[in-house]
Design a protein around this motif. Structure first.
Motif, mmCIF file in Angstrom:
data_model
loop_
_atom_site.group_PDB
_atom_site.id
_atom_site.type_symbol
_atom_site.label_atom_id
_atom_site.label_comp_id
_atom_site.label_asym_id
_atom_site.label_seq_id
_atom_site.Cartn_x
_atom_site.Cartn_y
_atom_site.Cartn_z
ATOM 1 N N VAL A 229 45.300 38.960 37.719
ATOM 2 C CA VAL A 229 44.610 39.973 38.516
ATOM 3 C C VAL A 229 45.067 39.855 39.972
ATOM 4 C CG1 VAL A 229 42.586 40.097 37.028
ATOM 5 C CG2 VAL A 229 42.636 38.429 38.880
ATOM 6 N N GLU B 216 38.505 44.601 39.371
ATOM 7 C CA GLU B 216 39.599 44.380 38.417
ATOM 8 C C GLU B 216 39.282 43.269 37.421
ATOM 9 O OE1 GLU B 216 43.405 44.284 40.370
ATOM 10 O OE2 GLU B 216 44.355 43.353 38.645
ATOM 11 N N THR C 248 43.847 51.512 41.123
ATOM 12 C CA THR C 248 45.016 51.066 40.377
ATOM 13 C C THR C 248 46.277 51.739 40.929
ATOM 14 O OG1 THR C 248 44.669 52.825 38.764
ATOM 15 C CG2 THR C 248 43.677 50.685 38.283
ATOM 16 N N ALA D 69 47.159 47.864 36.930
ATOM 17 C CA ALA D 69 46.852 46.844 37.937
ATOM 18 C C ALA D 69 47.561 45.553 37.532
ATOM 19 C CB ALA D 69 45.346 46.655 38.049
#
Length: 304
Positions: free
Chosen positions: A132, A220, A270, A275
């Motif tokens: 992430v 996220e 995004t 992402a």
């Protein structure tokens, strides 16, 4: 020069191209049955372990950058220890990913002794990483690092607590080890969050600035990738969205005790619908990888 004139002579073994890397590191999964459980998609399991491993690896590297730069010696050591814990988790998870799907491992020059987990860490390009974006952000102020650690460790702890019941015994064992470590990471960050919030006006200002900087990337963590949904359905993984309520309760407690309002900031969007889990990263990621991978890529036949 005699063989006793250099302290490195005993390490070289006649090959001075390897002196920097050491030798004889064992396979972290040696002796472990890595057979993929019946009914589990091996490729999906490997991709899932790569996500969890990349989160740990990249965050570990960021925290390691505090070594010799933290506010005091005690925090310098504490952050380094957190980084080492995450690095250990990353090594196991990347090794598990490689065992489940060897095709994930980048090809290296013939004769290279680099083990699969190191090849995944040091010889993949940016787009192949599945962490992430929150994990890769620049450290910034110490307060921003504290907030990032609180968000990441709270979410990861909730995930690993559920992964202890994974039908993949390797992943379950890695999770059981990680739960103990992440409990400390979360509590360490929580204590510093409270200290900065209730300290001086300047420490509180810095904490709120760090919270504003980091919070938009939190969403996220709960965004479910198709791979995460599949492994959750197969009983081997956890849907990250399923732990959101539990993490929210924990964060509300920290905010309440600290006298800090929950941010109302919009989530970072995004890029082309993707992402970090899809390999779309922020500008900070390229610089991080350049630093992290430079030695390994310069010596692809060296021993680690």
């Amino acid at each position: 020069m005699s063989e006793h004139e250099s302290v490195y002579d005993g390490l070289l073994g006649g090959d001075d191209s390897q002196w920097a890397f050491g030798t004889s590191f064992e396979d972290p999964l040696a002796g472990v049955d890595t057979t993929v459980p019946d009914g589990v998609d091996a490729g999906a399991l490997a991709a899932y372990c790569l996500m969890l491993g990349d989160d740990a690896l990249v965050h570990s590297h960021r925290l390691s950058q505090w070594a010799s730069n933290a506010p005091d010696l005690e925090e310098d050591i504490a952050l380094s220890n957190v980084a080492l814990d995450l690095l250990g988790q990353a090594r196991l998870l990347l090794a598990r990913a490689a065992a489940a799907d060897p095709d994930l491992v980048p090809a290296l020059p013939e004769g290279s002794p680099v083990p699969p987990e190191d090849a995944l860490a040091f010889f993949r390009d940016e787009a192949a990483f599945r962490n992430v974006r929150l994990a890769e952000q620049e450290n910034g102020d110490f307060a921003a690092t504290v907030v990032r650690l609180l968000l990441l460790s709270s979410h990861r702890l909730a995930l690993l607590q559920r992964l202890v019941a994974s039908s993949d015994q390797v992943l379950a064992a890695i999770a059981a080890k990680g739960v103990k470590e992440l409990t400390y990471h979360r509590d360490y960050a929580g204590r510093w969050f409270l200290t900065l919030a209730q300290g001086t006006a300047e420490s509180r200002r810095r904490l709120l600035a760090g919270l504003a900087l980091v919070w938009p990337l939190r969403a996220e963590l709960a965004r479910t990738h198709p791979v995460e949904r599949l492994v959750a359905e197969q009983g081997v993984g956890v849907d990250p969205a399923s732990v959101t309520d539990e993490v929210d309760v924990l964060l509300e407690q920290v905010f309440s005790v600290s006298g800090v309002e929950r941010p109302g900031l919009p989530a970072t969007g995004t890029v082309a619908g993707g992402a970090g889990r899809e390999g779309r990263h922020s500008e900070a990621m390229g610089r991080l990888l350049a630093e992290m991978q430079v030695v390994a890529r310069a010596h692809p036949t060296g021993l680690w």
